[in-house]
Enzyme design. Sequence first.
Site, mmCIF file in Angstrom:
data_model
loop_
_atom_site.group_PDB
_atom_site.id
_atom_site.type_symbol
_atom_site.label_atom_id
_atom_site.label_comp_id
_atom_site.label_asym_id
_atom_site.label_seq_id
_atom_site.Cartn_x
_atom_site.Cartn_y
_atom_site.Cartn_z
ATOM 1 N N SER A 108 0.841 -1.197 0.000
ATOM 2 C CA SER A 108 0.000 0.000 0.000
ATOM 3 C C SER A 108 0.877 1.248 0.000
ATOM 4 O O SER A 108 1.965 1.260 0.593
ATOM 5 C CB SER A 108 -0.908 0.006 1.230
ATOM 6 O OG SER A 108 -1.548 1.258 1.394
ATOM 7 N N SER A 109 0.389 2.292 -0.640
ATOM 8 C CA SER A 109 1.139 3.542 -0.658
ATOM 9 C C SER A 109 1.271 4.155 0.729
ATOM 10 O O SER A 109 2.156 4.995 0.957
ATOM 11 C CB SER A 109 0.478 4.542 -1.607
ATOM 12 O OG SER A 109 -0.846 4.838 -1.191
ATOM 13 N N CYS A 110 0.415 3.730 1.672
ATOM 14 C CA CYS A 110 0.532 4.266 3.036
ATOM 15 C C CYS A 110 1.766 3.720 3.747
ATOM 16 O O CYS A 110 2.095 4.177 4.850
ATOM 17 C CB CYS A 110 -0.730 3.974 3.845
ATOM 18 S SG CYS A 110 -0.984 2.235 4.255
ATOM 19 N N TYR A 137 -2.332 -0.524 9.317
ATOM 20 C CA TYR A 137 -2.380 -1.165 8.006
ATOM 21 C C TYR A 137 -1.015 -1.101 7.332
ATOM 22 O O TYR A 137 -0.555 -2.085 6.726
ATOM 23 C CB TYR A 137 -3.434 -0.482 7.136
ATOM 24 C CG TYR A 137 -3.632 -1.143 5.792
ATOM 25 C CD1 TYR A 137 -4.151 -2.426 5.709
ATOM 26 C CD2 TYR A 137 -3.317 -0.477 4.614
ATOM 27 C CE1 TYR A 137 -4.352 -3.036 4.478
ATOM 28 C CE2 TYR A 137 -3.502 -1.082 3.388
ATOM 29 C CZ TYR A 137 -4.021 -2.358 3.318
ATOM 30 O OH TYR A 137 -4.200 -2.970 2.099
ATOM 31 N N LYS A 141 1.238 -4.365 6.046
ATOM 32 C CA LYS A 141 1.615 -4.559 4.646
ATOM 33 C C LYS A 141 3.135 -4.540 4.456
ATOM 34 O O LYS A 141 3.672 -5.200 3.564
ATOM 35 C CB LYS A 141 0.956 -3.498 3.765
ATOM 36 C CG LYS A 141 -0.563 -3.489 3.804
ATOM 37 C CD LYS A 141 -1.183 -4.863 3.594
ATOM 38 C CE LYS A 141 -1.019 -5.386 2.186
ATOM 39 N NZ LYS A 141 -1.715 -6.684 2.005
ATOM 40 N N HIS A 181 -12.608 3.611 1.817
ATOM 41 C CA HIS A 181 -11.609 4.604 1.445
ATOM 42 C C HIS A 181 -12.304 5.837 0.874
ATOM 43 O O HIS A 181 -13.503 5.825 0.587
ATOM 44 C CB HIS A 181 -10.635 4.028 0.423
ATOM 45 C CG HIS A 181 -9.643 3.083 1.024
ATOM 46 N ND1 HIS A 181 -9.603 1.745 0.719
ATOM 47 C CD2 HIS A 181 -8.646 3.289 1.927
ATOM 48 C CE1 HIS A 181 -8.624 1.167 1.397
ATOM 49 N NE2 HIS A 181 -8.033 2.078 2.136
#
Length: 323
Positions: A108-110, A137, A141, A181
């Site tokens: 994930s980009s987070c 999260y 990931k 989201h």
Amino acid sequence: MKHDAVTYVAGHAGLIGSAVLRRLERDGYRTPITRRRSELDLQNSKQVSEFFEEVHPEYVILAAGRVGGIMENQTFPADFMDENVAIQLNVLKAARKAGVRRLILFGSSCMYPKECSQPMAEDALLSGKPEPTSLPYAISKLVGTYQCLAYNKQDHDTRFIPVIPNSAYGPHDNYDPKSAHVLSALMARFHQAKVSGAESVVLWGSGSPRREFVHADDIADACVHLLRQDEVAVEVPINIGVGQDVSIKELAELIAGIVGYRGGLTWDRTKPDGAPRKLLDSARIQSLGWRPKVTLAEGIADTYRWYVDHVGKETSQVCEARA
């Protein structure tokens, strides 16, 4: 991949899983193997091991996991960690033992630092702390992503490919405003406001953060493209983005226009914004010959048509009943 190759898609009823199946069907793949959660509990290591021993899939796209927005991350941090870490490690360990040819895992980009140079290149991971509002999260990931890289390094192979798509959207998404989201949550809220005749909608934050959105069909296309590569360098994950971002305010106005909501938008600045910007550097996957095909306006319009047909009618019926 040959058309008689076995492909396993976990979490096929969700946003990315369903897009992958549409992509495979369109390409004529005859033997995709799928399991619903009721049929295979990916948090149960024994069930996962038995499945891989029985089926011996050649290609795995792991599209299962717990996802959600800021509110979900803040309310259920332990659940995000428990579920995602268990699913990833169970599947990765069983896939390695079964000798899969290629596996794709979604990061994930987070995972990128909150304060990160833009666009975010893959080697920027772990150069700073992720955004606190999505930390559970992000950590879960990161565990799966670096487990893939560890297997590749120890086995002297490139079988495990962690990818980092930016914010995904499309049909079969979660549209619950409390757990979805931002894009799908906005779509649901504007649709409900249009049906109920609400004069205004209150939205979280300032609207200034910028985000990059990738249609699930483009993500599925990128995954199939990667599985078809003879050799993929995976010392770091591979970003999947479209190369453009928009502010949340611009996104809200675009969605409201497509939905047909004409009321006002009010921004609650007491609520968190999240990371100021998340734009991916997708030069690596582009160097492999992949390009996105779905524009944001086209993708939102397509997604809203699906939403109205499959989800929005229920909202309309509830509003009619309350009237």
